[in-house]
Design a protein around this motif. Structure first.
Motif, mmCIF file in Angstrom:
data_model
loop_
_atom_site.group_PDB
_atom_site.id
_atom_site.type_symbol
_atom_site.label_atom_id
_atom_site.label_comp_id
_atom_site.label_asym_id
_atom_site.label_seq_id
_atom_site.Cartn_x
_atom_site.Cartn_y
_atom_site.Cartn_z
ATOM 1 N N PRO A 176 37.459 38.946 47.407
ATOM 2 C CA PRO A 176 37.233 38.469 46.039
ATOM 3 C C PRO A 176 37.587 39.536 45.010
ATOM 4 N N LYS A 177 38.175 39.095 43.914
ATOM 5 C CA LYS A 177 38.576 40.006 42.853
ATOM 6 C C LYS A 177 38.284 39.361 41.507
ATOM 7 N N ALA A 178 37.627 40.103 40.657
ATOM 8 C CA ALA A 178 37.256 39.570 39.340
ATOM 9 C C ALA A 178 38.436 39.666 38.382
ATOM 10 N N ASP A 179 38.608 38.617 37.571
ATOM 11 C CA ASP A 179 39.709 38.576 36.612
ATOM 12 C C ASP A 179 39.344 39.146 35.250
ATOM 13 N N ASP A 180 38.049 39.371 35.024
ATOM 14 C CA ASP A 180 37.615 39.733 33.666
ATOM 15 C C ASP A 180 37.086 41.158 33.545
ATOM 16 N N ILE A 181 37.544 42.074 34.421
ATOM 17 C CA ILE A 181 37.011 43.443 34.338
ATOM 18 C C ILE A 181 38.105 44.489 34.183
ATOM 19 N N GLU A 182 39.366 44.084 34.106
ATOM 20 C CA GLU A 182 40.431 45.075 33.950
ATOM 21 C C GLU A 182 40.232 45.860 32.657
ATOM 22 N N GLY A 183 40.173 47.187 32.778
ATOM 23 C CA GLY A 183 39.959 48.045 31.628
ATOM 24 C C GLY A 183 38.509 48.190 31.216
ATOM 25 N N HIS A 184 37.597 47.477 31.893
ATOM 26 C CA HIS A 184 36.178 47.582 31.570
ATOM 27 C C HIS A 184 35.664 48.959 31.975
ATOM 28 N N TRP A 185 34.706 49.506 31.220
ATOM 29 C CA TRP A 185 34.176 50.842 31.527
ATOM 30 C C TRP A 185 33.567 50.926 32.910
ATOM 31 N N ALA A 186 33.114 49.783 33.477
ATOM 32 C CA ALA A 186 32.504 49.778 34.810
ATOM 33 C C ALA A 186 33.377 49.008 35.812
ATOM 34 N N GLU A 187 34.705 49.060 35.612
ATOM 35 C CA GLU A 187 35.606 48.278 36.461
ATOM 36 C C GLU A 187 35.449 48.636 37.941
ATOM 37 N N ASN A 188 35.447 49.933 38.277
ATOM 38 C CA ASN A 188 35.340 50.345 39.678
ATOM 39 C C ASN A 188 34.006 49.940 40.281
ATOM 40 N N GLU A 189 32.933 50.141 39.536
ATOM 41 C CA GLU A 189 31.600 49.818 40.045
ATOM 42 C C GLU A 189 31.434 48.315 40.246
ATOM 43 N N LEU A 190 31.935 47.536 39.294
ATOM 44 C CA LEU A 190 31.855 46.082 39.417
ATOM 45 C C LEU A 190 32.717 45.590 40.587
#
Length: 797
Positions: free
Chosen positions: A604-618
């Motif tokens: 599974p891969k989230a589409d709404d976290i690219e560039g988010h400050w917690a991208e790796n953790e999420l």
């Protein structure tokens, strides 16, 4: 700080990069036929031996004062060579040594296996195992292990898999440049599809052999690199005695795929995932085994349970009786039942019995059983024994076994009972022992026994498949063993789950749809396959006869010839997954075989976290399904729920896995919280958290959809670290939060802020502010880092 001794061992592994010279011919992947006299024990066994004060060479190794016969290389020379090639420090003593022959595809070689250990305070704390080619003194493999109590894991890993691959490749290019051009990296082998949640990781890197540009996956070089970048083991599987055919023409990939599609057969089965919340409800699914064809002729190649065929009709067209249910049988009734069904001799005396009550894992119902034991004596000596287990509620015998101490006298006798007769006798036994299931049991024939009429078989195992509504019951099995001399039943085992299959088959997806989905699970690979043939006096013999002769040491004789040929094949190779799956026959969704939960083939891969400050953790939490996706979105800024937070915490604590006792569940056990039922997705996580004292039972409700504030999350994290009792000491922790007066759990807040797991906002802790999914993911990622940092080494003298 790392110990100097540990650095010495790991440096030894690193030195191998420049020191090793690979042999010209190394061992084939024929582990089942290897004939090495002895092998080095694993580290745990060595440590146990050391603790018990054991010492000496391995079984089969020559004693110090024994002559070493015709050994190509004496032990002393092998030890010297191993120490030189593997750069083994002087304080490592040779613990075990074994010498013997190892079979290759078309020959053999002499091998030394040497095991060196380092001891401190009478305990083994490091070891290096080495395999040498005794014909030429070249190193075949090594493995280094060091139990350094001063070492702490780091998180995240210092060296990830991609960097480890480059380290391994450089290692191979230096130590074996002659093979470097003949290998290709296997992306799937050893890959951890889920990011590791611990710093103690060995990256396993496999480089497959290629011949004429075509994969030969049975040969290759495997290197292990730890998370700090040290090469800690290497094994070279490379057999130069194999002759590869020159193929002028072969099927094109498109034609091969068409032929594989034609022979691939999805099978309709009932599955009972063992970790499912309701284990009494079977799931109807499709499974499909791999398939392979000859790349030149297109003919199918038999794999798996070779030679097995299932009868098209059951042993009986109708039931021959009903399954009895009633009052529990007495010991005398159970004894009489077994004696009548199996015809025990009058001289058989019941010498032991026991009565057991247990809860059926699938139904949650209490079951009762008698376990009975008889012996027959002759001249004061036991010559025969019988065992049986009887369900005292239904009177069904589920297990039976007989043993004749005189059987060894008939070991080499030719069978007096044919395989066909044995199958008939086994079917008769099933009709008599399981009359209520006779119309749903299908006999399985094995061509091994049909083809080898001269085989020296002491008995024939005959198995039966259980089918309900036309679907195979994957978790059921019935096996009857027939004596090849007398035709009597010598053992009987029946596993038939008592679950409800309904009155008929529900509507399911078509075979073609199931086939299409399974073909998406596999990929088609052109590769070489090894075909072995054994000849006795020039005539082919069965694998079974060969193995009997090999066990007796007769394979070295001139009468027996062993041939191994490489064949070019197209094979379906399963895609790498971190879970076992099957296909739901009703919905067409992929199902986790252990939990029964819907899953997917792609991570599974989230589409709404690219560039988010917690991208790796999420991304980490999404990979472990600690956070769910809706329409591909993880919704990082939404408030996390209590259920989601507990799931995240339990997975983080247990490195992504459920503790065994809660992953399997217990049939018939009620949920601890009224609002988290056994069929809830949060059930096993909440139950685990309760058992681990992370949460309290309170008023009996958990409120899984409730929101979580920062103070509540702080307490959960501190509990997970094991510091909650300390945190509750009033005045022990000094808080500098500007809003300290509003923080009730000051010790917990001080710990998580002091450890860097949670942060302040303009000097405020903000205990009542609700936690977002991104903030929770970040906090638990830091928890993993801190947990590694807080790992304490024991006190040393």
């Amino acid at each position: 700080m790392k110990s100097k001794q540990r650095l010495a061992v790991l440096s030894a592994a690193a030195v191998l990069v420049n020191a090793l010279v690979l042999p010209a011919a190394v061992h084939a992947d024929v582990n089942e036929e290897a004939a090495v006299v002895s092998s080095a024990p694993d580290a745990a066994a060595a440590e146990s031996d050391a603790a018990a004060g054991s010492s000496g060479a391995a079984e089969g190794a020559p004693a110090e004062d024994e002559p070493q016969g015709d050994m190509v290389m004496p032990k002393e020379e092998a030890e010297e060579m191993a120490r030189k090639l593997a750069q083994i420090p002087e304080d490592y003593a040779l613990r075990n040594a074994g010498y013997g022959d190892e079979l290759l595809a078309n020959g053999k070689r002499a091998v030394w296996e040497l095991y060196f250990v380092r001891e401190q305070n009478n305990k083994t704390n490091a070891s290096v195992s080495v395999r040498l080619n005794a014909d030429n003194g070249k190193l075949l493999s090594f493995d280094a292990w060091d139990d350094d109590p001063n070492e702490k894991p780091s998180y995240p890993l210092k060296v990830e898999r991609e960097e480890a691959k480059e380290i391994a490749l450089a290692y191979i290019e230096r130590m074996a440049p002659e093979y470097a051009e003949e290998i290709v990296f296997n992306e799937d082998y050893g890959a951890q599809l889920l990011p590791p949640l611990t710093g103690e990781v060995r990256h396993t890197l496999r480089f497959d052999r290629t011949v004429n540009g075509i994969l030969f996956m049975d040969n290759g070089i495997t290197v292990e690199v730890d998370s700090e970048g040290y090469v800690v083991s290497c094994s070279v599987d490379w057999d130069e005695t194999i002759v590869f055919p020159k193929v002028e023409t072969k099927l094109e990939a498109y034609d091969a795929m068409a032929k594989l599609t034609a022979i691939a057969k999805p099978e309709l089965v009932y599955m009972l995932p063992y970790e499912a919340a309701d284990k009494s409800k079977p799931i109807l699914g499709f499974v499909m085994e791999s398939a392979a064809i000859d790349a030149v002729t297109g003919e199918p190649i038999q794999e798996g349970a070779a030679g097995e065929t299932v009868a098209s009709e059951p042993v009986s067209p109708e039931k021959l009786g009903e399954r009895a249910e009633g009052a529990a049988m007495t010991e005398a009734q159970a004894k009489q039942k077994v004696e009548e069904l199996f015809g025990l001799p009058a001289a058989a005396e019941l010498t032991d019995s026991s009565y057991n009550e247990y809860v059926d894992d699938y139904t949650g119902r209490k079951r009762t059983a008698w376990n009975l034991y008889w012996t027959v004596k002759e001249g004061g000596k036991e010559i025969r024994e019988y065992h049986a287990s009887v369900d005292s509620g239904s009177g069904t015998v589920y297990s039976y076994y007989s043993y004749n101490s005189n059987d060894s006298d008939e070991e080499d006798a030719k069978p007096k009972v044919s395989y066909e007769k044995a199958k008939s006798l086994a079917a008769d036994a099933v009709k008599k022992l399981l009359p209520w299931a006779a119309d749903s049991l299908y006999l399985v024939s094995n061509s091994r026994y049909e083809a080898d009429e001269d085989g020296e078989f002491r008995s024939y195992p005959v198995s039966f498949k259980h089918k309900v509504n036309g679907a195979t019951v994957s978790y059921d099995e019935v096996t009857v063993r027939i004596d090849a001399q007398t035709g009597e039943v010598t053992s009987f085992d029946a596993v038939l789950a008592d679950v409800d299959y309904g009155s008929g088959l529900p509507e399911v997806i078509s075979d073609n749809i199931a086939l299409g989905k399974w073909l998406g699970y596999y990929r088609t690979v052109l590769t070489y396959d090894l075909a072995r043939q054994y000849l006795l006096d020039g005539q082919p013999i069965s694998d079974q006869k060969y193995k009997v002769m090999a066990a007796a040491g007769e394979w070295t004789g001139d009468r027996v010839e062993r041939r191994t040929e490489a064949k070019l094949v197209y094979r379906l190779i399963a895609r790498p997954l971190d879970e076992s799956v099957f296909l739901s026959a009703e919905t067409g969704e992929w199902i986790n075989s252990s939990t029964g939960e819907v899953t997917q083939l792609n991570k599974p891969k989230a589409d709404d976290i690219e560039g988010h400050w917690a991208e790796n953790e999420l991304s980490l939490m999404v990979a472990y399904k600690a956070l769910d996706l809706k329409d591909g979105n993880v919704r990082p800024n939404e408030t996390i729920t209590r259920g989601e937070l507990i799931k995240m915490l339990v997975l983080a604590m247990n490195e992504g896995h459920m503790p065994y006792e809660f992953s399997k569940g217990e049939a018939g056990v009620s949920a601890s919280f009224a609002d988290v039922a056994a069929d809830s997705g949060f059930y096993k996580y909440v139950e685990t958290a309760l058992a681990e004292n992370l949460i309290d039972i309170g008023d009996g409700s958990f409120n899984p959809e409730g929101k979580v504030n920062r103070e509540e999350m702080a307490e959960l994290i501190v509990r997970a670290l094991g510091y909650n009792p300390l945190a509750n000491y009033e005045g022990l922790f000094r808080t500098t939060f500007s809003d300290s007066a509003s923080v009730e759990r000051k010790g917990q807040a001080a710990i998580v802020v002091g450890l860097g797991i949670m942060s302040l906002n303009d000097g405020k802790f903000e205990p009542d502010r609700l936690v977002t999914r991104a903030e929770a993911a970040a906090a638990f990622f830091r928890y993993l880092q801190v947990r590694a940092d807080l790992k304490e080494a024991p006190l040393r003298d």
